[in-house]
Design an enzyme around this catalytic site. Sequence first.
Site, PDB file in Angstrom:
ATOM      1  N   GLY A 116      38.284  18.343   5.541  1.00 31.06           N
ATOM      2  CA  GLY A 116      39.223  18.522   6.640  1.00 31.06           C
ATOM      3  C   GLY A 116      39.227  17.273   7.495  1.00 31.06           C
ATOM      4  O   GLY A 116      38.771  16.209   7.067  1.00 31.06           O
TER       5      GLY A 116
ATOM      6  N   LYS B 178      32.525  31.211  24.580  1.00 31.76           N
ATOM      7  CA  LYS B 178      33.428  31.166  23.436  1.00 31.76           C
ATOM      8  C   LYS B 178      34.442  32.293  23.568  1.00 31.76           C
ATOM      9  O   LYS B 178      34.137  33.358  24.119  1.00 31.76           O
ATOM     10  CB  LYS B 178      32.652  31.336  22.136  1.00 31.76           C
ATOM     11  CG  LYS B 178      33.344  30.717  20.923  1.00 31.76           C
ATOM     12  CD  LYS B 178      33.169  29.207  20.919  1.00 31.76           C
ATOM     13  CE  LYS B 178      33.713  28.586  19.641  1.00 31.76           C
ATOM     14  NZ  LYS B 178      33.444  27.145  19.578  1.00 31.76           N
TER      15      LYS B 178
ATOM     16  N   VAL C  30      37.400  16.349  10.030  1.00 33.37           N
ATOM     17  CA  VAL C  30      36.064  15.787  10.262  1.00 33.37           C
ATOM     18  C   VAL C  30      35.462  15.263   8.969  1.00 33.37           C
ATOM     19  O   VAL C  30      35.006  14.116   8.890  1.00 33.37           O
ATOM     20  CB  VAL C  30      35.128  16.837  10.902  1.00 33.37           C
ATOM     21  CG1 VAL C  30      33.704  16.284  11.003  1.00 33.37           C
ATOM     22  CG2 VAL C  30      35.638  17.229  12.279  1.00 33.37           C
TER      23      VAL C  30
ATOM     24  N   GLY D 285      33.751  19.566   1.940  1.00 38.61           N
ATOM     25  CA  GLY D 285      34.767  19.862   2.959  1.00 38.61           C
ATOM     26  C   GLY D 285      35.427  18.594   3.433  1.00 38.61           C
ATOM     27  O   GLY D 285      34.773  17.725   4.019  1.00 38.61           O
TER      28      GLY D 285
END
Length: 359
Positions: free
Chosen positions: A190, A90, A192, A188
């Site tokens: 967003g 990452k 997705v 949520g």
Amino acid sequence: MNALHTSVHHSAVFDHPEMGEHENIVFAKDKDSGLSAIIAVHDTTLGPALGGCRVWPYENPADALTDALRLSRGMTYKNALAGLDLGGGKAVIMACPRKEKSSEMMEAFGRHVERLSGTYITAEDVGVSTEDMEAVALHTDHVRGTSATGLGDPSPYTALGVFEGIKASALHVFGSRDLDGKTVSVQGLGHVGCDVARKLHAAGAKLIVSDIHAPAVARAVEEFGANAVDPSEAHRAAADIFVPCALGAGLNARTIPQIQARIVAGAANNQLQTPADGNALKERGILYAPDYAINAGGVISIALAEPGGNDEHVREKTRAIGETLALIFERARREETTPEKIADKIAEEKLASAKPRRN
């Protein structure tokens, strides 16, 4: 440069509670573009370390290091569990994505990725766009999600995997994959979360939706006939299934006693605030779909994208997330432990079995 040295001393890195078995930590700096980044390579047993680049205005470098270490380890487990020949890594860039990020900064990041000689492959993450990845690709081939290497936005594949995971969870708890008439709270909305809500609506589920962005909630109410609640109330809604698709650490000592749903299965990363929270869910009879198992569709699309845009192989691999979760749930039941511990075990078994081949 001094800020990095004073805030993250070398001893703090090696003694860091998230350091574990990380193979390589790189602190990257570019004065001209303002780049301050950390690249963490956790494990390359199964292959090069694939993991996205996140641009975020961390309060200090120590917080950025913690995020990079935690997320890179998660990518090792996610990639292993998804059956990909890839390790985990990452990158985090310490900057405000709206005010400080620039193409020059992303190009400088690309030069640092290139210096790692393919041991780390970067991709899009929070605060990063496809255009940013194109800038990175000017200086390295070790990048995914560009026009030359990707299928575009990975969020539809993440949503597909989450939807398959929800159905697998429903089968385990309710005895059927059929979601018709089930009440589902989606926290949520967003890319997705909205796509998951759309799939749930098409499957006949009754939706409760929440998001800090009011227009997204209004669209969901209109399009899906959903009921809206405040995001802080989403977990305690009277629902069969809770689908967290917002920020992490939402499953904790405060929220878990308030959950009414029998299943928690969503796209958010690092949903459990502490390992003890997984045990708390089990004790309450709530089935938890481990986050890095259910939300792997995006990384699958990034890893397996083929030239020409044919995505059937990606979709097939993503739909298999439901089968993986079914195995995890059954093994957790048999071993009388939690699903996230079994997910970790399966990933660790894959890594252990691959190590002799590397040596």
